[in-house]
Design a protein around this motif. Structure first.
Motif, PDB file in Angstrom:
ATOM      1  N   ALA A  76       0.821  -1.211   0.000  1.00  0.00           N
ATOM      2  CA  ALA A  76       0.000   0.000   0.000  1.00  0.00           C
ATOM      3  C   ALA A  76       0.858   1.265   0.000  1.00  0.00           C
ATOM      4  O   ALA A  76       0.591   2.217  -0.748  1.00  0.00           O
ATOM      5  CB  ALA A  76      -0.932  -0.015   1.206  1.00  0.00           C
ATOM      6  N   MET A  77       1.915   1.297   0.845  1.00  0.00           N
ATOM      7  CA  MET A  77       2.767   2.487   0.901  1.00  0.00           C
ATOM      8  C   MET A  77       3.496   2.725  -0.408  1.00  0.00           C
ATOM      9  O   MET A  77       3.596   3.869  -0.879  1.00  0.00           O
ATOM     10  CB  MET A  77       3.769   2.352   2.046  1.00  0.00           C
ATOM     11  N   ALA A  78       4.007   1.651  -1.019  1.00  0.00           N
ATOM     12  CA  ALA A  78       4.694   1.810  -2.302  1.00  0.00           C
ATOM     13  C   ALA A  78       3.735   2.327  -3.363  1.00  0.00           C
ATOM     14  O   ALA A  78       4.080   3.206  -4.169  1.00  0.00           O
ATOM     15  CB  ALA A  78       5.308   0.475  -2.729  1.00  0.00           C
ATOM     16  N   ALA A  79       2.491   1.800  -3.356  1.00  0.00           N
ATOM     17  CA  ALA A  79       1.501   2.211  -4.355  1.00  0.00           C
ATOM     18  C   ALA A  79       1.086   3.667  -4.189  1.00  0.00           C
ATOM     19  O   ALA A  79       0.835   4.372  -5.169  1.00  0.00           O
ATOM     20  CB  ALA A  79       0.274   1.299  -4.267  1.00  0.00           C
ATOM     21  N   ILE A  80       1.011   4.121  -2.957  1.00  0.00           N
ATOM     22  CA  ILE A  80       0.566   5.497  -2.699  1.00  0.00           C
ATOM     23  C   ILE A  80       1.668   6.515  -2.961  1.00  0.00           C
ATOM     24  O   ILE A  80       1.458   7.528  -3.645  1.00  0.00           O
ATOM     25  CB  ILE A  80       0.061   5.619  -1.245  1.00  0.00           C
ATOM     26  N   PHE A  81       2.869   6.257  -2.424  1.00  0.00           N
ATOM     27  CA  PHE A  81       3.904   7.292  -2.444  1.00  0.00           C
ATOM     28  C   PHE A  81       4.785   7.259  -3.692  1.00  0.00           C
ATOM     29  O   PHE A  81       5.260   8.315  -4.127  1.00  0.00           O
ATOM     30  CB  PHE A  81       4.771   7.188  -1.187  1.00  0.00           C
ATOM     31  N   GLY A  82       5.015   6.088  -4.296  1.00  0.00           N
ATOM     32  CA  GLY A  82       5.857   6.038  -5.486  1.00  0.00           C
ATOM     33  C   GLY A  82       5.369   6.929  -6.613  1.00  0.00           C
ATOM     34  O   GLY A  82       6.128   7.758  -7.138  1.00  0.00           O
ATOM     35  N   PRO A  83       4.096   6.844  -7.011  1.00  0.00           N
ATOM     36  CA  PRO A  83       3.610   7.673  -8.114  1.00  0.00           C
ATOM     37  C   PRO A  83       3.564   9.170  -7.809  1.00  0.00           C
ATOM     38  O   PRO A  83       3.459   9.981  -8.738  1.00  0.00           O
ATOM     39  CB  PRO A  83       2.187   7.132  -8.348  1.00  0.00           C
ATOM     40  N   LEU A  84       3.604   9.547  -6.525  1.00  0.00           N
ATOM     41  CA  LEU A  84       3.620  10.975  -6.185  1.00  0.00           C
ATOM     42  C   LEU A  84       4.882  11.670  -6.684  1.00  0.00           C
ATOM     43  O   LEU A  84       4.956  12.900  -6.704  1.00  0.00           O
ATOM     44  CB  LEU A  84       3.482  11.171  -4.676  1.00  0.00           C
ATOM     45  N   LEU A  85       5.869  10.875  -7.095  1.00  0.00           N
ATOM     46  CA  LEU A  85       7.064  11.424  -7.732  1.00  0.00           C
ATOM     47  C   LEU A  85       6.693  12.360  -8.881  1.00  0.00           C
ATOM     48  O   LEU A  85       7.347  13.387  -9.101  1.00  0.00           O
ATOM     49  CB  LEU A  85       7.917  10.261  -8.252  1.00  0.00           C
ATOM     50  N   GLY A  86       5.640  12.022  -9.592  1.00  0.00           N
ATOM     51  CA  GLY A  86       5.270  12.794 -10.776  1.00  0.00           C
ATOM     52  C   GLY A  86       4.710  14.166 -10.488  1.00  0.00           C
ATOM     53  O   GLY A  86       4.751  15.039 -11.358  1.00  0.00           O
ATOM     54  N   VAL A  87       4.151  14.378  -9.292  1.00  0.00           N
ATOM     55  CA  VAL A  87       3.534  15.673  -8.983  1.00  0.00           C
ATOM     56  C   VAL A  87       4.297  16.432  -7.901  1.00  0.00           C
ATOM     57  O   VAL A  87       3.871  17.519  -7.491  1.00  0.00           O
ATOM     58  CB  VAL A  87       2.063  15.482  -8.541  1.00  0.00           C
ATOM     59  N   ALA A  88       5.399  15.886  -7.408  1.00  0.00           N
ATOM     60  CA  ALA A  88       6.179  16.584  -6.378  1.00  0.00           C
ATOM     61  C   ALA A  88       6.707  17.896  -6.950  1.00  0.00           C
ATOM     62  O   ALA A  88       7.361  17.906  -7.994  1.00  0.00           O
ATOM     63  CB  ALA A  88       7.327  15.702  -5.906  1.00  0.00           C
ATOM     64  N   PRO A  89       6.449  19.016  -6.274  1.00  0.00           N
ATOM     65  CA  PRO A  89       6.787  20.319  -6.855  1.00  0.00           C
ATOM     66  C   PRO A  89       8.230  20.756  -6.646  1.00  0.00           C
ATOM     67  O   PRO A  89       8.662  21.737  -7.245  1.00  0.00           O
ATOM     68  CB  PRO A  89       5.842  21.274  -6.116  1.00  0.00           C
ATOM     69  N   SER A  90       8.974  20.065  -5.782  1.00  0.00           N
ATOM     70  CA  SER A  90      10.331  20.494  -5.501  1.00  0.00           C
ATOM     71  C   SER A  90      11.222  19.285  -5.237  1.00  0.00           C
ATOM     72  O   SER A  90      10.744  18.160  -5.041  1.00  0.00           O
ATOM     73  CB  SER A  90      10.368  21.420  -4.271  1.00  0.00           C
ATOM     74  N   TYR A  91      12.516  19.547  -5.225  1.00  0.00           N
ATOM     75  CA  TYR A  91      13.492  18.480  -5.019  1.00  0.00           C
ATOM     76  C   TYR A  91      13.266  17.781  -3.685  1.00  0.00           C
ATOM     77  O   TYR A  91      13.286  16.548  -3.607  1.00  0.00           O
ATOM     78  CB  TYR A  91      14.895  19.083  -5.075  1.00  0.00           C
ATOM     79  N   TRP A  92      13.027  18.536  -2.624  1.00  0.00           N
ATOM     80  CA  TRP A  92      12.916  17.941  -1.296  1.00  0.00           C
ATOM     81  C   TRP A  92      11.599  17.198  -1.113  1.00  0.00           C
ATOM     82  O   TRP A  92      11.520  16.242  -0.339  1.00  0.00           O
ATOM     83  CB  TRP A  92      13.102  19.007  -0.212  1.00  0.00           C
ATOM     84  N   ILE A  93      10.575  17.582  -1.830  1.00  0.00           N
ATOM     85  CA  ILE A  93       9.329  16.800  -1.803  1.00  0.00           C
ATOM     86  C   ILE A  93       9.541  15.477  -2.526  1.00  0.00           C
ATOM     87  O   ILE A  93       9.031  14.427  -2.105  1.00  0.00           O
ATOM     88  CB  ILE A  93       8.166  17.586  -2.450  1.00  0.00           C
ATOM     89  N   VAL A  94      10.325  15.498  -3.608  1.00  0.00           N
ATOM     90  CA  VAL A  94      10.678  14.239  -4.280  1.00  0.00           C
ATOM     91  C   VAL A  94      11.421  13.325  -3.316  1.00  0.00           C
ATOM     92  O   VAL A  94      11.151  12.127  -3.227  1.00  0.00           O
ATOM     93  CB  VAL A  94      11.531  14.509  -5.543  1.00  0.00           C
ATOM     94  N   VAL A  95      12.374  13.897  -2.578  1.00  0.00           N
ATOM     95  CA  VAL A  95      13.116  13.113  -1.582  1.00  0.00           C
ATOM     96  C   VAL A  95      12.159  12.494  -0.567  1.00  0.00           C
ATOM     97  O   VAL A  95      12.281  11.319  -0.202  1.00  0.00           O
ATOM     98  CB  VAL A  95      14.164  14.000  -0.875  1.00  0.00           C
ATOM     99  N   LEU A  96      11.177  13.271  -0.110  1.00  0.00           N
ATOM    100  CA  LEU A  96      10.231  12.791   0.905  1.00  0.00           C
ATOM    101  C   LEU A  96       9.395  11.633   0.385  1.00  0.00           C
ATOM    102  O   LEU A  96       9.281  10.590   1.046  1.00  0.00           O
ATOM    103  CB  LEU A  96       9.319  13.941   1.352  1.00  0.00           C
TER     104      LEU A  96
END
Length: 386
Positions: A76-96
């Motif tokens: 569930a965590m991989a499914a939820i957070f992995g695709p958020l890579l595409g909408v992360a607005p900044s470098y540090w949000i991508v890291v998160l």
């Protein structure tokens, strides 16, 4: 071997590792979107690896759980957070989001490997090879679809692919045996004492996996960047070479896992690692289909020993199968991932192709170390604990 259940578990491995490997194929697009250097991009790859360092702790926890809830939470965590890579607005949000995805992946693997071993009966090496097939196939297939998807719909539409993972998590809850038949009740001191009995061979396994994975991760992470350096488009660079490299690893893993149940596993490991070096080096020299042929051969060889080394570790610690799986997997891969910023830094100064030539030589000393691995036979394991 419980084939249908093992197939469903393999499918869950495929799905989880699909989310875990989304970054590398679209890395050129992320670099362009956020204006990153290769060194900064390497840090993103390291984030997932750093999360993998938690796998031994997850393994300790998993061995003490009466139900394998971490397996479900990990999907569930991989499914939820992995695709958020595409909408992360900044470098540090991508890291998160990559870090949270990585924690989910770390939670999934120890219990899933333990369950895969249970479902494999007396064909543990081959059963684990089939299970690893799912994860490795994800590494091969993901570059093909995600680059086309991102090219057509844009990175911002990636969160839609969360849905299949959540559906699969619900199916796994209903159909897989989540009870842990060998729940561990001994205290931590007793667990560490059991590990200490095999400290020598286990240390060799871990070191071999770390050194081998430095090479496999460097190629797996930066192949798309290398492709662009060679003049390919972002879509071409992120799909064909990476798919060939990772899919070949599927073949190598299955062949090695099948053979390891029948012959001494030590020559399979050191031989495959040694032969990977000239194959990967040749890819960096030759262009076109000849180069891709060498890349596929190198991928098959460098990735083939995954299931073999995990099976040996599980045989050493049958009562701590999740912990035993986590050490040559997440922990070792996490340590190896720390090298990615160094690879990126070197590439910023001497070029990606030249940097990967040095990385391609690393399997030679790794193969020498692998000569001292335990064979995985019951006799040798018993002698090591006496």
């Amino acid at each position: 071997m419980q084939k249908l259940r093992l197939f469903l578990l393999t499918l869950s491995h495929f799905t989880t590792d699909t989310y875990a490997t989304m970054l590398a194929p679209v890395l050129p697009l992320v670099i362009l979107k956020l204006g990153l250097t290769n060194a900064s991009a390497g840090v993103l790859g390291t984030v997932m690896s750093l999360a993998s360092l938690s796998q031994p702790l997850m393994g300790l926890w998993a061995d003490r759980m009466r139900r394998r809830y971490l397996l479900i939470a990990g999907i569930a965590m991989a499914a939820i957070f992995g695709p958020l890579l595409g909408v992360a607005p900044s470098y540090w949000i991508v890291v998160l989001v990559l870090g949270l995805c990585g924690i989910g992946v770390s939670a999934f693997h120890p219990q899933s490997f333990s369950l895969a071993g249970d479902l494999s009966g007396n064909r543990r090496s081959f059963g684990l090879a089939l299970f690893i097939f799912g994860g490795t196939m994800a590494l091969g297939v993901t570059p093909l679809w995600i680059t086309a998807y991102a090219d057509r719909f844009g990175l911002e539409m990636l969160p839609i692919v969360t849905i299949p993972g959540l559906i699969l998590a619900l199916i796994v809850v209903r159909l897989l045996p989540l009870d842990n038949p060998r729940v561990q009740t001994q205290d931590l001191a007793a667990t560490w004492s059991a590990l200490a009995k095999h400290a020598g061979p286990l240390s060799i396994i871990i070191l071999v996996v770390i050194l081998r994975t430095v090479t496999s991760l460097a190629f797996g992470t930066f192949l798309a960047v290398l492709g662009q350096e060679r003049g390919l488009t972002a879509r071409e660079a992120g799909s064909i070479p990476m798919s060939i490299y990772q899919t070949s690893g599927v073949v190598g893993t299955l062949v090695a896992g099948y053979l390891a149940d029948r012959v001494n596993s030590r020559p399979l490991v050191w031989g495959s690692i040694l032969l990977a070096s000239p194959a990967l080096y040749a890819y960096l020299i030759f262009d076109g289909w000849l180069g891709l042929l060498f890349l596929g051969l190198g991928g098959a060889l460098i990735l083939s020993s995954n299931s073999v080394l995990v099976a040996v570790a599980q045989k050493m610690f049958p009562e701590n199968a999740a912990l035993a799986s986590s050490l040559p997997l997440g922990f070792s891969w996490g340590i190896a991932g720390l090298s990615l910023p160094l690879v990126g830094y070197a590439a910023d100064h001497i070029g990606m192709a030249e940097t990967l030539k040095y990385v391609a030589l690393l399997p030679i000393p790794t193969a020498a170390l692998a000569l001292f691995l335990p064979s995985g036979s019951r006799k040798e394991i018993a002698e090591g604990s006496s």
